[in-house]
Scaffold this active site. Sequence first.
Site, PDB file in Angstrom:
ATOM      1  N   ASP A 148       0.834  -1.194   0.000  1.00 48.62           N
ATOM      2  CA  ASP A 148       0.000   0.000   0.000  1.00 48.62           C
ATOM      3  C   ASP A 148       0.877   1.255   0.000  1.00 48.62           C
ATOM      4  OD1 ASP A 148      -2.182  -1.658   0.196  1.00 48.62           O
ATOM      5  OD2 ASP A 148      -2.307  -1.491   2.390  1.00 48.62           O
TER       6      ASP A 148
HETATM    7  N1  URA Z   1      -1.227  -5.950   3.941  1.00 50.53           N
HETATM    8  C1  URA Z   1      -1.726  -4.688   3.934  1.00 50.53           C
HETATM    9  O1  URA Z   1      -2.777  -4.433   4.519  1.00 50.53           O
HETATM   10  N2  URA Z   1      -1.044  -3.739   3.279  1.00 50.53           N
HETATM   11  C2  URA Z   1       0.118  -3.964   2.627  1.00 50.53           C
HETATM   12  O2  URA Z   1       0.704  -3.040   2.066  1.00 50.53           O
HETATM   13  C3  URA Z   1       0.640  -5.268   2.653  1.00 50.53           C
HETATM   14  C4  URA Z   1      -0.051  -6.244   3.320  1.00 50.53           C
END
Ligand code: URA
Length: 242
Positions: A101
């Site tokens: 993310d």
């Molecule tokens: N899980 C998440 O919620 N975000 C990420 O970036 C990676 C794994």
Amino acid sequence: MRLDKFLCDAGAGTRSEVKQLIRKGAAAVNGEVEKAADRKIEEYDKVTLYGRALSYQKFRYYLLHKPSGVITATADKRERTVMELLQGIDVRDLFPVGRLDKDTEGLLLITNDGELAHRLLSPRKHVDKTYLVRTKLPMSEEALERLAEGVDIGEEKPTLPATVKRLTATEIELTIREGRFHQIKRMLSAVDNEVVYLKRLSMGTLRLPTDLQAGGFRELTEEEIRELRESTCKPQNERKVQ
Ligand code: URA
């Protein structure tokens, strides 16, 4: 193959950059300076750039310490992408393996090896991904147990068993074997908590080097590439609270 393509594939730069290098006389074939970008290179030819031997490299692998604030994509009209951090690298055929993310930091593999990427991401391979998770509220023992067993995140199946290691009251290391959308954040929300900081520490056998600053990157070593390939062959599916 043309000399400029050979140099490009070997990671010496973009097509226009390597053409300039060739024009300047930086490239040599079998010990003789070659200024023609379209010179045909055969397998037995020895190519050097500034006297350094180059081998034809089909695949390239970079380990990026993704900082927060950039998106995991190859291109975007508005946002800064992880590819823009690979300064000085010809990124045209490269892509990130999986997605972190925008606000997540940590280990991101960037490559042009589609087959390895496919194996690392395949839900059937269950490649371990370990995250450092900081939570808004303290984590109870019961919540840790539930994360380890698998929780309902609103999909058909609960999450697979995971490994949970407590670091502090609001800090855990969580190892998952899947890669569902926003999985860690949704797992924490399933135990009535919230992620305030997320960093990926490892994927398969690949670890985020402690001396690599956020925003920094480096090539994978031969050993890292070999271990990573092997790690995609072993199913790992145990549950554990440490
Ligand atoms: N899980 C998440 O919620 N975000 C990420 O970036 C990676 C794994």
